[in-house]
Scaffold this active site. Structure first.
Site, PDB file in Angstrom:
ATOM      1  N   SER A  10       0.833  -1.201   0.000  1.00  0.00           N
ATOM      2  CA  SER A  10       0.000   0.000   0.000  1.00  0.00           C
ATOM      3  C   SER A  10       0.869   1.253   0.000  1.00  0.00           C
ATOM      4  O   SER A  10       2.077   1.195   0.277  1.00  0.00           O
ATOM      5  CB  SER A  10      -0.909   0.008   1.234  1.00  0.00           C
ATOM      6  OG  SER A  10      -0.127   0.037   2.422  1.00  0.00           O
ATOM      7  N   THR A  45      -5.898   3.935   7.295  1.00  0.00           N
ATOM      8  CA  THR A  45      -7.340   3.761   7.526  1.00  0.00           C
ATOM      9  C   THR A  45      -7.776   4.010   8.967  1.00  0.00           C
ATOM     10  O   THR A  45      -8.973   3.952   9.258  1.00  0.00           O
ATOM     11  CB  THR A  45      -7.768   2.347   7.109  1.00  0.00           C
ATOM     12  OG1 THR A  45      -7.027   1.381   7.871  1.00  0.00           O
ATOM     13  CG2 THR A  45      -7.501   2.114   5.631  1.00  0.00           C
ATOM     14  N   ASP A 112       4.829 -10.639   3.495  1.00  0.00           N
ATOM     15  CA  ASP A 112       4.126 -10.230   4.706  1.00  0.00           C
ATOM     16  C   ASP A 112       2.639 -10.411   4.396  1.00  0.00           C
ATOM     17  O   ASP A 112       2.039  -9.599   3.694  1.00  0.00           O
ATOM     18  CB  ASP A 112       4.439  -8.769   5.027  1.00  0.00           C
ATOM     19  CG  ASP A 112       3.752  -8.295   6.308  1.00  0.00           C
ATOM     20  OD1 ASP A 112       3.069  -9.107   6.956  1.00  0.00           O
ATOM     21  OD2 ASP A 112       3.888  -7.101   6.643  1.00  0.00           O
ATOM     22  N   ASP A 117      -5.673  -8.746  12.321  1.00  0.00           N
ATOM     23  CA  ASP A 117      -4.978  -8.766  13.605  1.00  0.00           C
ATOM     24  C   ASP A 117      -6.017  -8.894  14.714  1.00  0.00           C
ATOM     25  O   ASP A 117      -7.196  -8.544  14.519  1.00  0.00           O
ATOM     26  CB  ASP A 117      -4.163  -7.481  13.790  1.00  0.00           C
ATOM     27  CG  ASP A 117      -3.072  -7.607  14.840  1.00  0.00           C
ATOM     28  OD1 ASP A 117      -2.888  -8.712  15.374  1.00  0.00           O
ATOM     29  OD2 ASP A 117      -2.398  -6.593  15.131  1.00  0.00           O
ATOM     30  N   GLU A 148      -2.563 -13.956  11.599  1.00  0.00           N
ATOM     31  CA  GLU A 148      -2.267 -14.386  10.233  1.00  0.00           C
ATOM     32  C   GLU A 148      -1.656 -15.779  10.204  1.00  0.00           C
ATOM     33  O   GLU A 148      -1.958 -16.583   9.307  1.00  0.00           O
ATOM     34  CB  GLU A 148      -1.346 -13.362   9.569  1.00  0.00           C
ATOM     35  CG  GLU A 148      -2.061 -12.041   9.308  1.00  0.00           C
ATOM     36  CD  GLU A 148      -1.147 -10.847   9.172  1.00  0.00           C
ATOM     37  OE1 GLU A 148      -1.653  -9.760   8.807  1.00  0.00           O
ATOM     38  OE2 GLU A 148       0.073 -10.974   9.436  1.00  0.00           O
ATOM     39  N   THR A 181       6.015 -12.314  14.063  1.00  0.00           N
ATOM     40  CA  THR A 181       6.637 -11.030  14.379  1.00  0.00           C
ATOM     41  C   THR A 181       6.419 -10.568  15.807  1.00  0.00           C
ATOM     42  O   THR A 181       7.271  -9.899  16.382  1.00  0.00           O
ATOM     43  CB  THR A 181       6.145  -9.949  13.414  1.00  0.00           C
ATOM     44  OG1 THR A 181       4.709  -9.935  13.396  1.00  0.00           O
ATOM     45  CG2 THR A 181       6.650 -10.228  12.005  1.00  0.00           C
ATOM     46  N   SER A 182       5.274 -10.894  16.390  1.00  0.00           N
ATOM     47  CA  SER A 182       5.060 -10.543  17.798  1.00  0.00           C
ATOM     48  C   SER A 182       3.883 -11.328  18.341  1.00  0.00           C
ATOM     49  O   SER A 182       2.887 -11.533  17.652  1.00  0.00           O
ATOM     50  CB  SER A 182       4.808  -9.043  17.977  1.00  0.00           C
ATOM     51  OG  SER A 182       3.590  -8.657  17.381  1.00  0.00           O
ATOM     52  N   GLU A 210       3.426   0.732  24.824  1.00  0.00           N
ATOM     53  CA  GLU A 210       2.046   1.134  24.540  1.00  0.00           C
ATOM     54  C   GLU A 210       2.028   2.290  23.545  1.00  0.00           C
ATOM     55  O   GLU A 210       2.778   3.259  23.679  1.00  0.00           O
ATOM     56  CB  GLU A 210       1.345   1.564  25.833  1.00  0.00           C
ATOM     57  CG  GLU A 210       1.055   0.424  26.805  1.00  0.00           C
ATOM     58  CD  GLU A 210      -0.060  -0.482  26.339  1.00  0.00           C
ATOM     59  OE1 GLU A 210      -0.771  -0.110  25.370  1.00  0.00           O
ATOM     60  OE2 GLU A 210      -0.219  -1.572  26.916  1.00  0.00           O
ATOM     61  N   ASP A 218       5.225  -3.456   8.549  1.00  0.00           N
ATOM     62  CA  ASP A 218       5.790  -3.147   7.236  1.00  0.00           C
ATOM     63  C   ASP A 218       7.268  -2.788   7.360  1.00  0.00           C
ATOM     64  O   ASP A 218       8.095  -3.215   6.546  1.00  0.00           O
ATOM     65  CB  ASP A 218       5.028  -1.983   6.598  1.00  0.00           C
ATOM     66  CG  ASP A 218       3.536  -2.224   6.542  1.00  0.00           C
ATOM     67  OD1 ASP A 218       3.132  -3.378   6.292  1.00  0.00           O
ATOM     68  OD2 ASP A 218       2.774  -1.262   6.755  1.00  0.00           O
TER      69      ASP A 218
END
Length: 293
Positions: A10, A45, A112, A117, A148, A181-182, A210, A218
């Protein structure tokens, strides 16, 4: 072949997500990048008053590829893909990947698989099947988040063991390197990055900061592609180095937003340009821990 990355993601006019979060870091690290934008939006978005823009259709994608082909420009050492806007567009990407892999058998492809999420899709759910059946067979590296990874493996993941079982099922599709990734399991205050490569499994624990940020995934994928290319025999070092930069960008973004009495969405945009030095010369703080099951 000279290194050149094709990045299909994007694009936003304002802010740093997708290609806006990926191209600059790759270029800083010495990689020429051709960016092909799956969408062209005013902003990401998550803004309270919405966004404007348009999507690249599958026909648009084919037209651009045709122009590159006519001019003998489909010469890439790496491909990086992120957000795809429709099933038709993603299938067009799969066709392109097949062509690029034939042109360069040494091409490195990092996928990716942007789908959603925290238990929800923000793309058409059909994309999960297309990723699994048509995209992953071309992928050398994938960088899913927890949601994912669950979608790609058709499994429920509640702990590390579940995560590595899910990765094993994806290795069978031909993917060499898988990076979750996390994730945060049970009551752990820290986040974990989990990685699997041909039986080599490790984790990196790092603090949860936080903040209302977008684009970190990305950024991480772009940095991982760069550092894994520089250290192809040391995935752990590549992950440590990429994560070091991401954490610095995140910390700088959080600190900047904290200076605002009432931080807006604009204030939470990644402080990417301000982190140039941390991208070029990251200082590793979080190390890999080998995992044996």
């Amino acid at each position: 072949m000279e290194s050149r990355v094709l990045s299909i993601q994007s694009h936003v006019v304002f802010g740093y997500v997708g290609n806006k979060a990926s191209v600059f870091p790759l270029q800083l690290l010495g990689f020429p990048v051709d960016n092909l934008n799956s969408v062209q939006l005013s902003n990401h978005t998550g803004y309270p008053d919405g966004f404007r823009g348009h999507k690249l259709t599958a026909d648009d994608l084919n037209s651009i590829v045709e122009g590159l082909r006519d001019n003998r420009l489909l010469r890439y050492s790496h491909v990086l893909t992120g957000f795809a806007n429709s099933p038709e567009f993603l299938r067009g990407v799969a066709t392109l990947l097949g062509e690029l892999k034939k042109l360069n058998g040494e091409l490195i492809y990092l996928c990716d698989p942007v789908m959603g999420d925290r238990g929800r899709f923000y793309v058409d759910p059909q994309l999960s099947r297309i990723y699994r059946d048509e995209i992953l067979p071309f992928a050398d590296i994938i960088t899913p988040n927890l949601f994912e990874l669950e979608q790609l493996s058709n499994s429920r993941i509640t702990n590390e063991c579940d995560a590595f079982k899910a990765m094993d099922s994806i290795h069978k599709l031909g993917v060499t390197v898988i990076i979750l990734t996390s994730a945060r399991f049970e009551d752990d205050a820290d986040l974990e990055l989990l990685a699997s490569q041909k039986g080599n499994r490790f984790r990196i624990r790092f603090p949860h900061l936080e903040g209302h940020v977008t684009g970190l995934g990305d950024l991480f994928s772009a940095l991982l592609l760069a550092w894994f290319t520089k250290h192809p025999d040391n995935l752990g070092l590549a992950c440590e180095t990429a994560l070091a930069s991401v954490q610095c960008v995140m910390r700088r973004t959080v600190e900047f937003a904290a200076t605002k009495p009432k931080a807006s969405t604009t204030d939470w945009e990644l402080r990417l340009i301000q982190s140039k030095r941390d991208i070029e010369d990251p200082q590793i703080s979080f190390r890999t821990e080998k995992i044996v099951y």
